[in-house]
Design a protein around this motif. Sequence first.
Motif, PDB file in Angstrom:
ATOM      1  N   MET A   1      45.265  26.350  45.312  1.00  0.00           N
ATOM      2  CA  MET A   1      44.818  25.936  43.996  1.00  0.00           C
ATOM      3  C   MET A   1      45.822  26.426  42.970  1.00  0.00           C
ATOM      4  SD  MET A   1      41.163  26.712  42.272  1.00  0.00           S
ATOM      5  CE  MET A   1      40.534  25.260  41.494  1.00  0.00           C
ATOM      6  N   GLU A   2      46.151  25.592  42.013  1.00  0.00           N
ATOM      7  CA  GLU A   2      47.168  25.889  41.027  1.00  0.00           C
ATOM      8  C   GLU A   2      46.523  26.192  39.687  1.00  0.00           C
ATOM      9  OE1 GLU A   2      50.796  26.783  40.618  1.00  0.00           O
ATOM     10  OE2 GLU A   2      50.234  26.098  42.593  1.00  0.00           O
ATOM     11  N   ASN A   3      46.032  27.411  39.514  1.00  0.00           N
ATOM     12  CA  ASN A   3      45.418  27.829  38.258  1.00  0.00           C
ATOM     13  C   ASN A   3      46.437  28.546  37.402  1.00  0.00           C
ATOM     14  OD1 ASN A   3      42.788  26.924  38.749  1.00  0.00           O
ATOM     15  ND2 ASN A   3      42.282  28.765  39.881  1.00  0.00           N
ATOM     16  N   GLN A   4      46.246  28.469  36.103  1.00  0.00           N
ATOM     17  CA  GLN A   4      47.075  29.227  35.175  1.00  0.00           C
ATOM     18  C   GLN A   4      46.380  30.558  34.905  1.00  0.00           C
ATOM     19  OE1 GLN A   4      49.871  28.283  33.132  1.00  0.00           O
ATOM     20  NE2 GLN A   4      50.244  26.486  34.380  1.00  0.00           N
ATOM     21  N   HIS A   5      47.085  31.637  35.077  1.00  0.00           N
ATOM     22  CA  HIS A   5      46.540  32.964  34.813  1.00  0.00           C
ATOM     23  C   HIS A   5      47.432  33.649  33.793  1.00  0.00           C
ATOM     24  CE1 HIS A   5      43.871  32.444  38.203  1.00  0.00           C
ATOM     25  NE2 HIS A   5      44.901  32.161  38.962  1.00  0.00           N
ATOM     26  N   SER A   6      46.820  34.397  32.894  1.00  0.00           N
ATOM     27  CA  SER A   6      47.599  35.113  31.889  1.00  0.00           C
ATOM     28  C   SER A   6      48.343  36.275  32.551  1.00  0.00           C
ATOM     29  CB  SER A   6      46.686  35.636  30.778  1.00  0.00           C
ATOM     30  OG  SER A   6      45.881  36.694  31.254  1.00  0.00           O
ATOM     31  N   GLU A   7      49.375  36.723  31.883  1.00  0.00           N
ATOM     32  CA  GLU A   7      50.126  37.879  32.390  1.00  0.00           C
ATOM     33  C   GLU A   7      49.224  39.110  32.473  1.00  0.00           C
ATOM     34  OE1 GLU A   7      53.186  38.161  33.755  1.00  0.00           O
ATOM     35  OE2 GLU A   7      53.122  35.976  33.638  1.00  0.00           O
ATOM     36  N   GLU A   8      48.293  39.227  31.535  1.00  0.00           N
ATOM     37  CA  GLU A   8      47.367  40.360  31.550  1.00  0.00           C
ATOM     38  C   GLU A   8      46.487  40.322  32.805  1.00  0.00           C
ATOM     39  OE1 GLU A   8      43.880  42.425  28.825  1.00  0.00           O
ATOM     40  OE2 GLU A   8      44.774  40.539  28.166  1.00  0.00           O
ATOM     41  N   ILE A  10      47.196  38.859  35.662  1.00  0.00           N
ATOM     42  CA  ILE A  10      48.062  39.118  36.815  1.00  0.00           C
ATOM     43  C   ILE A  10      48.356  40.611  36.932  1.00  0.00           C
ATOM     44  CG2 ILE A  10      50.366  38.713  37.794  1.00  0.00           C
ATOM     45  CD1 ILE A  10      50.159  35.850  36.547  1.00  0.00           C
ATOM     46  N   GLU A  11      48.626  41.264  35.802  1.00  0.00           N
ATOM     47  CA  GLU A  11      48.882  42.708  35.816  1.00  0.00           C
ATOM     48  C   GLU A  11      47.674  43.485  36.301  1.00  0.00           C
ATOM     49  OE1 GLU A  11      51.255  45.201  35.700  1.00  0.00           O
ATOM     50  OE2 GLU A  11      52.448  43.398  35.735  1.00  0.00           O
ATOM     51  N   LYS A  12      46.485  43.093  35.853  1.00  0.00           N
ATOM     52  CA  LYS A  12      45.265  43.773  36.293  1.00  0.00           C
ATOM     53  C   LYS A  12      45.052  43.587  37.791  1.00  0.00           C
ATOM     54  CE  LYS A  12      42.864  43.736  31.889  1.00  0.00           C
ATOM     55  NZ  LYS A  12      41.706  43.263  31.135  1.00  0.00           N
ATOM     56  N   ALA A  13      45.304  42.370  38.284  1.00  0.00           N
ATOM     57  CA  ALA A  13      45.176  42.115  39.718  1.00  0.00           C
ATOM     58  C   ALA A  13      46.206  42.931  40.497  1.00  0.00           C
ATOM     59  CB  ALA A  13      45.330  40.626  40.008  1.00  0.00           C
ATOM     60  N   LEU A  14      47.423  43.026  39.965  1.00  0.00           N
ATOM     61  CA  LEU A  14      48.460  43.841  40.609  1.00  0.00           C
ATOM     62  C   LEU A  14      48.053  45.313  40.656  1.00  0.00           C
ATOM     63  CD1 LEU A  14      51.919  42.496  39.391  1.00  0.00           C
ATOM     64  CD2 LEU A  14      51.249  42.975  41.742  1.00  0.00           C
ATOM     65  N   ASN A  15      47.494  45.809  39.577  1.00  0.00           N
ATOM     66  CA  ASN A  15      47.037  47.203  39.557  1.00  0.00           C
ATOM     67  C   ASN A  15      45.960  47.431  40.608  1.00  0.00           C
ATOM     68  OD1 ASN A  15      48.764  48.041  37.538  1.00  0.00           O
ATOM     69  ND2 ASN A  15      47.300  47.618  35.909  1.00  0.00           N
ATOM     70  N   ILE A  31      48.284  36.574  42.359  1.00  0.00           N
ATOM     71  CA  ILE A  31      47.886  35.219  41.964  1.00  0.00           C
ATOM     72  C   ILE A  31      46.931  34.634  43.002  1.00  0.00           C
ATOM     73  CG2 ILE A  31      48.741  32.861  41.608  1.00  0.00           C
ATOM     74  CD1 ILE A  31      51.223  34.201  40.259  1.00  0.00           C
ATOM     75  N   LYS A  32      47.185  34.875  44.279  1.00  0.00           N
ATOM     76  CA  LYS A  32      46.261  34.413  45.331  1.00  0.00           C
ATOM     77  C   LYS A  32      44.881  35.037  45.137  1.00  0.00           C
ATOM     78  CE  LYS A  32      49.575  33.763  49.078  1.00  0.00           C
ATOM     79  NZ  LYS A  32      49.957  34.245  50.418  1.00  0.00           N
ATOM     80  N   LEU A  33      44.851  36.327  44.808  1.00  0.00           N
ATOM     81  CA  LEU A  33      43.591  37.014  44.561  1.00  0.00           C
ATOM     82  C   LEU A  33      42.841  36.367  43.397  1.00  0.00           C
ATOM     83  CD1 LEU A  33      41.640  39.430  44.992  1.00  0.00           C
ATOM     84  CD2 LEU A  33      43.106  40.708  43.401  1.00  0.00           C
ATOM     85  N   LEU A  34      43.543  36.114  42.305  1.00  0.00           N
ATOM     86  CA  LEU A  34      42.916  35.492  41.138  1.00  0.00           C
ATOM     87  C   LEU A  34      42.428  34.079  41.449  1.00  0.00           C
ATOM     88  CD1 LEU A  34      45.412  36.742  38.429  1.00  0.00           C
ATOM     89  CD2 LEU A  34      43.031  37.463  38.698  1.00  0.00           C
ATOM     90  N   ASP A  35      43.229  33.316  42.185  1.00  0.00           N
ATOM     91  CA  ASP A  35      42.813  31.964  42.578  1.00  0.00           C
ATOM     92  C   ASP A  35      41.551  32.017  43.438  1.00  0.00           C
ATOM     93  OD1 ASP A  35      44.924  30.810  41.218  1.00  0.00           O
ATOM     94  OD2 ASP A  35      46.152  30.478  43.019  1.00  0.00           O
ATOM     95  N   GLY A  36      41.518  32.959  44.373  1.00  0.00           N
ATOM     96  CA  GLY A  36      40.350  33.101  45.241  1.00  0.00           C
ATOM     97  C   GLY A  36      39.116  33.487  44.452  1.00  0.00           C
ATOM     98  N   PHE A  40      35.744  31.194  44.158  1.00  0.00           N
ATOM     99  CA  PHE A  40      34.437  31.751  44.476  1.00  0.00           C
ATOM    100  C   PHE A  40      33.476  31.561  43.308  1.00  0.00           C
ATOM    101  CE2 PHE A  40      31.360  35.182  44.156  1.00  0.00           C
ATOM    102  CZ  PHE A  40      30.679  35.024  45.358  1.00  0.00           C
ATOM    103  N   ALA A  41      33.933  31.843  42.096  1.00  0.00           N
ATOM    104  CA  ALA A  41      33.080  31.723  40.915  1.00  0.00           C
ATOM    105  C   ALA A  41      32.622  30.272  40.729  1.00  0.00           C
ATOM    106  CB  ALA A  41      33.817  32.212  39.673  1.00  0.00           C
TER     107      ALA A  41
END
Length: 57
Positions: A1-8, A10-15, A31-36, A40-41
């Motif tokens: 899935m090709e979602n747009q995520h903010s840098e913020e 992505i940084e939170k997911a990286l942390n 990004i995979k985590l955020l897409d997943g 799910f949501a």
Amino acid sequence: MENQHSEEEIEKALNYLRLNHPDLANRDEAIKLLDGMQDFAEDFVASLSKENKTEES
């Protein structure tokens, strides 16, 4: 899935990945985590909507 995520986001997911899954702590995995999470949501909301429609009948 090709979602747009903010840098913020992505940084939170990286942390999160750095703390809990250091071997997966890179931008692509974040990004995979955020897409997943987004998938799910969406599925969760759709199933609740479907369940509510069934109960109303």
